[in-house]
Write an enzyme that holds these catalytic residues in place. Structure first.
Site, PDB file in Angstrom:
ATOM      1  N   GLY A   1       0.820  -1.214   0.000  1.00  0.00           N
ATOM      2  CA  GLY A   1       0.000   0.000   0.000  1.00  0.00           C
ATOM      3  C   GLY A   1       0.849   1.256   0.000  1.00  0.00           C
ATOM      4  O   GLY A   1       0.377   2.343  -0.314  1.00  0.00           O
ATOM      5  N   ARG A   2       2.083   1.105   0.421  1.00  0.00           N
ATOM      6  CA  ARG A   2       2.968   2.284   0.416  1.00  0.00           C
ATOM      7  C   ARG A   2       4.409   1.896   0.123  1.00  0.00           C
ATOM      8  O   ARG A   2       5.328   2.632   0.451  1.00  0.00           O
ATOM      9  CB  ARG A   2       2.891   3.014   1.732  1.00  0.00           C
TER      10      ARG A   2
ATOM     11  N   LYS B   1       9.828   2.555   0.418  1.00  0.00           N
ATOM     12  CA  LYS B   1       8.689   2.515   1.339  1.00  0.00           C
ATOM     13  C   LYS B   1       8.290   3.943   1.672  1.00  0.00           C
ATOM     14  O   LYS B   1       9.101   4.713   2.188  1.00  0.00           O
ATOM     15  CB  LYS B   1       9.063   1.755   2.613  1.00  0.00           C
TER      16      LYS B   1
ATOM     17  N   GLY C   1      -0.359   6.186   1.312  1.00  0.00           N
ATOM     18  CA  GLY C   1       0.832   5.662   0.630  1.00  0.00           C
ATOM     19  C   GLY C   1       2.135   6.252   1.131  1.00  0.00           C
ATOM     20  O   GLY C   1       3.204   5.960   0.597  1.00  0.00           O
TER      21      GLY C   1
ATOM     22  N   ASP D   1       1.239 -11.195   6.805  1.00  0.00           N
ATOM     23  CA  ASP D   1       1.711 -10.353   5.699  1.00  0.00           C
ATOM     24  C   ASP D   1       3.026  -9.664   6.056  1.00  0.00           C
ATOM     25  O   ASP D   1       3.614  -8.992   5.211  1.00  0.00           O
ATOM     26  CB  ASP D   1       0.653  -9.306   5.317  1.00  0.00           C
TER      27      ASP D   1
HETATM   28  P1  AMP Z   1       1.699  -2.661   8.144  1.00  0.00           P
HETATM   29  O1  AMP Z   1       0.899  -2.582   9.395  1.00  0.00           O
HETATM   30  O2  AMP Z   1       2.663  -1.511   7.974  1.00  0.00           O
HETATM   31  O3  AMP Z   1       2.362  -3.987   7.959  1.00  0.00           O
HETATM   32  O4  AMP Z   1       0.680  -2.470   6.936  1.00  0.00           O
HETATM   33  C1  AMP Z   1      -0.414  -3.314   6.710  1.00  0.00           C
HETATM   34  C2  AMP Z   1      -1.020  -2.987   5.365  1.00  0.00           C
HETATM   35  O5  AMP Z   1      -1.447  -1.629   5.328  1.00  0.00           O
HETATM   36  C3  AMP Z   1      -0.073  -3.158   4.200  1.00  0.00           C
HETATM   37  O6  AMP Z   1      -0.833  -3.607   3.100  1.00  0.00           O
HETATM   38  C4  AMP Z   1       0.441  -1.772   3.983  1.00  0.00           C
HETATM   39  O7  AMP Z   1       0.902  -1.559   2.670  1.00  0.00           O
HETATM   40  C5  AMP Z   1      -0.796  -0.935   4.279  1.00  0.00           C
HETATM   41  N1  AMP Z   1      -0.475   0.411   4.744  1.00  0.00           N
HETATM   42  C6  AMP Z   1       0.092   0.759   5.925  1.00  0.00           C
HETATM   43  N2  AMP Z   1       0.240   2.101   5.994  1.00  0.00           N
HETATM   44  C7  AMP Z   1      -0.223   2.607   4.824  1.00  0.00           C
HETATM   45  C8  AMP Z   1      -0.337   3.916   4.281  1.00  0.00           C
HETATM   46  N3  AMP Z   1       0.064   5.001   4.940  1.00  0.00           N
HETATM   47  N4  AMP Z   1      -0.872   4.043   3.053  1.00  0.00           N
HETATM   48  C9  AMP Z   1      -1.287   2.971   2.350  1.00  0.00           C
HETATM   49  N5  AMP Z   1      -1.211   1.717   2.803  1.00  0.00           N
HETATM   50  C10 AMP Z   1      -0.680   1.522   4.027  1.00  0.00           C
HETATM   51 MG    MG Z   2       3.346  -4.825   6.657  1.00  0.00          MG
END
Ligand code: AMP
Ligand code: MG
Length: 518
Positions: free
Chosen positions: A125-126, A141, A154, A280
Site C-alpha cells: 500500500g505504500r 517505502k 501511501g 503479511d
Molecule cells: P503494516 O501494518 O505496515 O504492515 O501495513 C499493513 C497494510 O497496510 C499493508 O498492506 C500496507 O501496505 C498498508 N499500509 C500501511 N500504511 C499505509 C499507508 N500510509 N498508506 C497505504 N497503505 C498503508
Molecule cells: Mg506490513
C-alpha cells in the site's frame, strides 16, 4: 494437527471473499536521459511474473527531497559509485521521483492474517519495487499511493522511517536475518497522522520481499496456477535446493520453517520484540520484515507488549515463537493445494518444534560463552531468565556485564550482582555459571569472555535512542541519527564518546508509545 490449525481452516473457508487487484493503465514518464550510473544492471524478475502479481505505478512526486541518512557499505555492495550521495539523480530515484532507465515501478499484491483474523487482500500500500540490482530487490517505502493503499495515503512519516532505517541495519550488525536499509530521504511535505508530520522514504533491500501473505493471497483466491508460479519462482531464485526434492513444495515449507525458527530464536536471544507478526509481515526468506512498532527490551519482562495497538498481547515478547509457528501453519495451508498431502505438510511444519529449541539453545550457549549447546546448560539458562524476569533486570546490560565478568569470574567484581534486588539469587546464578565453565574442558576465562563479547551486544536500538534521533531530525539535525547508525553498525565494540547510549533507559522511555500507525 494443532487445534488452532483446524479452527484457522474453518475461519478461512468462511471468509474467503476476494477482490482482484485492478492494474492501472500504464502511464509512465519517459526514462531520464542519465541515471547517474548507466552501468548498474537492473532486472525486474518479480515484476515479470505479470499483472496477477504486480500492478505498475506512476511515480508520485515527493516535493524537494533531501538526504537524511545513507548506508555506504550497502551501497558499495550494490555497486553504487562511491559518490552516490552527491548525485541528485539518485536522490530523486530514492525519493520515488525519477525512475532508472527502462524501469517500471510496481506494487505487489498479497493478503494475510492480521492479529489472528483473515484480513483478505492487502498488498504493497505504500511500498513499491524498482526491481533488482545484483539479485537484490530495491523497494521504496513511503513513495506514494498504489492500487493497494485502500484508505491510506501511501506515505510514511519521518519518525517511523528513521526507526525502520536504523533498526534494519542494527539487526544486520547483530547477525539477525533482516531486510536492509540503503538510505532515507525526507521532504517537508506534510503527512497527517495523529498530528501533522513530514514525509520520508526508506529505500530497503532484500533478496526478496515475498511474504507468507503472497501465498495466502493466491491460495485463498483459488488461483492455483498463480500459486504454483509463485512457489516455483521462490524455489528457483531463493531455494534452488528444493528443486531436486520428490515434493519441492514440502521441501520449500520445511526450509521456510527452519529459517523462520532461526530468525525468531535470534529475536529472543537479543530481546527483540517485532510487535506486529501478521502473516503479511512474515518473509518467505525468514528475514525480519516491516519494522513498525518493534522494541528491544529494556528491563526483561517476557510478557512485554511493545505495540500499543496490540490490546490482547497477541504479539507479546514470549509469544513470538508460538506466533511464528501459527503463521507457518497459515503458510502450510496456503501451500496445501501444491503439496497435495496434508500429512507431509504437517510433518514439515512440525519440524519447528525441534528447529526452534535447537536454534535457541545455540544462541543462548553462545551468550553464556560456550562454543556449543549442551543439555547441561539448560538449568543455567532457565535460572538466568527467571531471575532477570523476577527482578526486571535490563536484558542487554545483564548479558554484556556478564561477558566482562566472565573474564575473571571473581566475586569481588560486583557489576553483575549489583543489577539484582535478589543478591543471593544473583550470587547463586554466578556460582552456577562459574561451575559450568569449570567443567568445560578448561577453556580460559579470557577466551570465554571474548566469545561472549562477540555475542552479547553493548548497543541495541532502544526506543529512547530512536526517539533522540527522531527529535533531533524533526529539527533538521540528522547528526544524532547518523552517529547512532555508526554505533549500531558495530554494536559489540566500545564507543567511548557514546557511553550513555549503552546505559539504562531513562524513566521517560516508559512513556514512549509506539502503535501500528506510521
Ligand atoms: P503494516 O501494518 O505496515 O504492515 O501495513 C499493513 C497494510 O497496510 C499493508 O498492506 C500496507 O501496505 C498498508 N499500509 C500501511 N500504511 C499505509 C499507508 N500510509 N498508506 C497505504 N497503505 C498503508
Ligand atoms: Mg506490513
Amino acid at each position: 494437527m494443532p487445534a488452532y490449525f483446524a479452527q484457522g481452516q474453518r475461519r478461512l473457508l468462511e471468509n474467503v471473499s476476494m477482490t482482484q487487484p485492478t492494474a492501472p493503465k500504464m502511464n509512465l514518464p519517459p526514462a531520464p536521459a542519465d541515471f547517474g550510473q548507466p552501468d548498474l544492471a537492473w532486472t525486474q524478475r518479480y515484476a515479470s511474473l505479470g499483472e496477477d502479481f504486480v500492478a505498475p505505478l506512476s511515480p508520485s512526486p515527493l516535493p524537494a527531497p533531501y538526504w537524511v541518512a545513507r548506508n555506504d557499505m550497502l551501497a558499495h555492495a550494490l555497486g553504487l559509485a562511491s559518490d552516490w550521495g552527491c548525485r541528485d539523480t539518485l536522490l530523486q530515484t530514492f525519493s520515488g521521483n525519477q525512475l532508472p532507465p527502462g524501469i517500471i515501478q510496481t506494487a505487489s499484491v498479497y493478503s494475510g492474517h492480521q492479529f489472528g483474523v483473515w484480513a483478505g487482500q492487502l498488498g504493497d500500500g505504500r511500498a513499491c519495487s524498482l526491481g533488482e540490482i545484483a539479485g537484490l530487490e530495491v523497494q521504496l517505502k513511503g513513495a506514494g499511493p498504489t492500487p493497494f493503499s485502500r484508505r491510506g495515503d501511501g506515505r510514511a512519516v519521518l519518525r517511523s522511517s528513521i526507526r525502520e532505517f536504523l533498526c534494519s541495519e542494527a539487526m544486520h550488525a547483530l547477525g539477525v536475518p533482516t531486510t536492509r536499509a540503503l538510505c532515507l530521504t525526507g521532504s517537508d511535505a506534510p503527512v497527517w497522522r495523529e498530528e501533522r508530520e513530514t514525509a520520508a522514504v526508506v529505500t530497503r533491500v532484500a533478496p526478496s520481499f515475498v511474504r507468507f501473505g503472497h501465498f495466502e493471497h493466491f491460495s485463498h483466491g483459488q488461483q492455483h496456477a498463480q500459486l504454483k508460479t509463485l512457489a516455483n519462482y521462490v524455489i528457483e531464485h531463493h531455494y534452488p535446493e528444493c528443486r531436486q526434492a520428490s515434493n519441492p513444495y514440502v521441501a520449500l515449507l520445511a526450509q521456510v520453517t527452519q529459517r523462520t525458527a532461526e530468525m525468531v530464536a535470534h529475536w529472543q536471544s537479543v530481546g527483540f520484540c517485532h510487535g506486529v507478526m501478521n502473516t503479511d509481515n512474515m518473509s518467505i526468506l525468514g528475514l525480519t520484515l516491516d519494522y513498525g512498532p518493534f522494541q528491544f527490551l529494556d528491563a526483561y519482562d517476557p510478557t512485554h507488549i511493545c505495540n500499543h495497538s496490540d490490546t490482547q498481547g497477541r504479539y507479546a515478547f514470549h509469544k513470538q515463537p508460538n506466533v511464528a509457528y501459527w503463521n507457518l501453519y497459515c503458510l502450510g495451508q496456503a501451500l496445501l493445494p501444491l503439496i497435495d498431502d496434508q500429512e507431509q505438510a504437517v510433518a514439515a511444519l512440525e519440524t519447528f518444534k525441534t528447529h526452534y529449541p535447537q536454534a535457541l539453545a545455540t544462541r543462548f550457549a553462545a551468550k553464556l560463552g560456550f562454543a556449543q549447546a549442551h543439555d547441561t546448560q539448560k538449568p543455567l539458562i532457565e535460572a538466568a531468565l527467571k531471575l532477570l524476569a523476577q527482578d526486571r533486570v535490563d536484558f542487554t546490560i545483564f548479558w554484556h556485564r556478564l561477558s566482562h565478568w566472565a573474564g575473571a569470574m571473581h566475586p569481588a567484581d560486583t557489576s553483575v550482582r549489583d543489577l539484582f534486588i535478589d543478591r543471593a539469587g544473583a550470587d547463586a546464578l554466578l556460582t552456577q555459571f562459574h561451575a559450568l565453565h569449570d567443567h568445560n574442558d578448561g577453556e580460559s576465562p579470557a577466551s570465554v569472555s571474548a566469545r561472549m563479547l562477540r555475542t552479547n551486544p553493548k548497543y541495541v536500538l532502544r526506543n529512547h535512542l530512536g526517539e533522540l534521533a527522531i527529535q533531533a531530525a524533526k529539527e533538521k539535525d540528522f547528526s544524532v541519527l547518523q552517529a547512532l547508525q555508526s554505533v549500531l553498525a558495530q554494536p559489540f565494540d566500545e564507543h567511548p564518546s557514546h557511553e550513555t547510549w549503552a546505559g539504562f533507559a531513562p524513566d521517560w522511555a516508559a512513556g514512549i508509545e509506539i502503535s501500528c500507525s506510521s
